[in-house]
Write a protein that holds these residues in place. Structure first.
Motif, mmCIF file in Angstrom:
data_model
loop_
_atom_site.group_PDB
_atom_site.id
_atom_site.type_symbol
_atom_site.label_atom_id
_atom_site.label_comp_id
_atom_site.label_asym_id
_atom_site.label_seq_id
_atom_site.Cartn_x
_atom_site.Cartn_y
_atom_site.Cartn_z
ATOM 1 N N ASP A 82 -17.435 49.721 -19.178
ATOM 2 C CA ASP A 82 -17.858 48.637 -18.293
ATOM 3 C C ASP A 82 -16.974 47.398 -18.407
ATOM 4 O OD1 ASP A 82 -18.605 47.549 -20.722
ATOM 5 O OD2 ASP A 82 -20.760 47.600 -20.324
ATOM 6 N N THR A 83 -15.765 47.530 -18.966
ATOM 7 C CA THR A 83 -14.931 46.344 -19.176
ATOM 8 C C THR A 83 -14.472 45.725 -17.859
ATOM 9 O OG1 THR A 83 -12.971 47.753 -19.415
ATOM 10 C CG2 THR A 83 -14.109 47.097 -21.430
ATOM 11 N N THR A 84 -14.327 46.524 -16.812
ATOM 12 C CA THR A 84 -13.920 45.994 -15.512
ATOM 13 C C THR A 84 -14.971 46.293 -14.441
ATOM 14 O OG1 THR A 84 -12.631 48.001 -15.091
ATOM 15 C CG2 THR A 84 -11.455 46.110 -15.997
ATOM 16 N N LEU A 85 -16.194 46.515 -14.861
ATOM 17 C CA LEU A 85 -17.241 46.949 -13.942
ATOM 18 C C LEU A 85 -17.570 45.871 -12.915
ATOM 19 C CD1 LEU A 85 -20.404 48.929 -14.870
ATOM 20 C CD2 LEU A 85 -20.649 46.878 -13.482
ATOM 21 N N PHE A 250 -10.748 39.605 -21.733
ATOM 22 C CA PHE A 250 -11.019 38.685 -22.836
ATOM 23 C C PHE A 250 -12.194 39.208 -23.656
ATOM 24 C CE2 PHE A 250 -13.690 37.129 -19.403
ATOM 25 C CZ PHE A 250 -14.841 36.639 -20.000
ATOM 26 N N VAL A 251 -12.366 38.620 -24.830
ATOM 27 C CA VAL A 251 -13.381 39.057 -25.797
ATOM 28 C C VAL A 251 -14.500 38.030 -25.858
ATOM 29 C CG1 VAL A 251 -13.838 39.564 -28.229
ATOM 30 C CG2 VAL A 251 -11.719 40.346 -27.169
ATOM 31 N N VAL A 252 -15.733 38.527 -25.941
ATOM 32 C CA VAL A 252 -16.902 37.685 -26.179
ATOM 33 C C VAL A 252 -17.538 38.137 -27.488
ATOM 34 C CG1 VAL A 252 -19.111 36.857 -25.312
ATOM 35 C CG2 VAL A 252 -17.287 37.460 -23.695
ATOM 36 N N LEU A 290 -23.044 45.499 -26.688
ATOM 37 C CA LEU A 290 -22.999 45.112 -25.279
ATOM 38 C C LEU A 290 -21.991 44.002 -24.980
ATOM 39 C CD1 LEU A 290 -24.688 46.055 -22.818
ATOM 40 C CD2 LEU A 290 -26.093 44.019 -23.136
ATOM 41 N N GLY A 291 -21.108 44.259 -24.016
ATOM 42 C CA GLY A 291 -20.320 43.226 -23.370
ATOM 43 C C GLY A 291 -19.367 42.431 -24.235
ATOM 44 N N HIS A 292 -18.736 43.068 -25.234
ATOM 45 C CA HIS A 292 -17.790 42.328 -26.069
ATOM 46 C C HIS A 292 -16.426 42.182 -25.410
ATOM 47 C CE1 HIS A 292 -20.067 41.617 -29.718
ATOM 48 N NE2 HIS A 292 -20.501 42.855 -29.682
ATOM 49 N N VAL A 293 -16.067 43.110 -24.541
ATOM 50 C CA VAL A 293 -14.770 43.065 -23.858
ATOM 51 C C VAL A 293 -15.026 43.146 -22.358
ATOM 52 C CG1 VAL A 293 -12.514 44.136 -23.572
ATOM 53 C CG2 VAL A 293 -13.634 44.201 -25.807
#
Length: 383
Positions: A82-85, A250-252, A290-293
């Motif tokens: 899901d990095t570019t979802l 980017f990273v979260v 969830l959603g780190h990248v």
């Protein structure tokens, strides 16, 4: 006899390269598995979906087929990554799947959003009934007003939360003060600091929730600035360097820091005090959670609290078909308050709220409870 069939479904183009695999992009195909009783007529089919999870082998498919309705598990174009979802592209995938199933002779489609699929199916149905989105939050295709989005005949939000952006914001670590330094922390907003709890005071929770939303909005403001900077610095397509890049990854850090993971008094239920990935402190930083990248454009569509459209409470008021909300009172990811929030957003009386006592998010060790959920879905589909 229960049979399983792999369905190859034509995929509508999304207008951008956002799938790493060239094989997947060029195939122009998304996939679903269809479970059905060969002896049963092709009347109703249940379509189970999620933005990124692989539902080809979803645990509910066989049970649903054995209970008398065909069941299809859909994998969107973003399966497993899901990095570019882009949520709007997932809407196109659901539309393609519903058209394909109707082409196979199924007259009624019950669309089930499981887990993170809840906000997605609400977005889908709202656009199928009242299309008004002409671009993604970043201004890119697709134009959903020009898409072929056949409405489903009913919705089920099963073990679902309201939407990825909301549940993500509720789990953002408010103590992180530098996005590049996850362990540079504000001690007054650290839910893992013993002095703050658990148990957490109402004052701490109020400050913490405000700070989570502020952090999401700070990241969104940075994303919008980055997109503007990319547009400003772009090289013309005729230059030796070719077209300009218009997105960046980017990273979260810190995405599993919901106080509900540590304090049973916050949104009380029968859940265990953990996350879907284990203890909260470690899960907060593990890359697989969830959603780190993410990319700039995907952030706006998927994770931005203010920009993402896949939010069930915002979409359900535009939905006219029957809606069932099923939740487990031992779920540590989709909470009872989430179920109530979605149920309350349904604008008509053709709705149902179902609690499955003792059920966690995946019905781990309790196939009997998973079967019970399927019985409720089949009963709803038959009415």
């Amino acid at each position: 006899m229960i049979t399983r069939e792999l369905l190859a479904i034509p995929m509508a183009g999304g207008g951008r390269i956002d799938i790493n695999s060239g094989v997947a992009r060029l195939s122009g195909t998304i996939w679903a598995t269809l479970w059905r009783d060969d002896a049963a007529p092709r009347g109703t089919v249940v379509l189970v979906t999620h933005p990124a999870s692989n539902f080809l082998g979803h645990y509910a498919l066989r049970d649903l087929a054995e209970l008398g309705v065909a069941a299809a598990g859909l994998a969107t174009r973003y399966v497993g990554n899901d990095t570019t979802l882009i949520m709007e592209n997932c809407v196109l995938d659901i539309g393609a799947a519903i058209r394909h199933l109707r082409g196979l002779g199924y007259e009624r489609v019950v669309l089930v959003g499981n887990s993170g699929g809840g906000g997605l199916v609400a977005l889908y149905q709202s656009q199928a009934e009242h299309p008004d989105l002409t671009a993604t939050p970043a201004g890119d295709p697709p134009d959903l007003t020009a898409a072929d989005l056949p409405p489903a005949d009913a919705l089920v939000l099963a073990m679902a939360h309201p939407g990825r952006a909301q549940v993500y914001t509720e789990a953002l670590d408010a103590a992180i003060v530098d996005e590049a330094e996850p362990f540079a922390r504000d001690a007054e907003l650290d839910m893992f600091a013993e002095k703050n709890g658990p148990p957490y005071t109402s004052d701490f929770l109020d400050r913490y929730r405000r700070a989570q939303l502020d952090r999401n909005r700070r990241i969104t403001a940075w994303v919008l600035g980055q997109l503007a900077a990319l547009a400003d610095r772009g090289h013309p397509a005729s230059s030796s360097e070719g077209p300009s890049p218009d997105d960046l990854p980017f990273v979260v850090h810190g995405t599993a820091a919901d106080p509900r993971f540590l304090d049973p008094a916050v949104d009380p239920s029968r859940r265990k005090l953990t996350t879907l990935w284990g203890p909260a402190w470690a899960a907060n930083f593990q890359p697989a959670t969830l959603g780190h990248v993410t990319s700039l454009r995907s952030w706006l569509s998927q994770w931005s609290y203010d920009h993402s459209r896949a939010n069930a409470p915002r979409c359900l008021p535009k939905v006219s078909v029957p809606v069932q909300v099923v939740y487990g009172d031992a779920d540590c990811a989709a909470f009872p308050s989430h179920a109530r929030q979605m149920y309350d957003a349904i604008p008509h009386g053709d709705r149902e709220l179902v609690e499955i006592r003792g059920a966690d998010h995946y019905f781990q060790g309790r196939p009997d409870l998973a079967r019970r959920m399927c019985e409720h879905i089949v009963d709803w589909a038959s009415r």
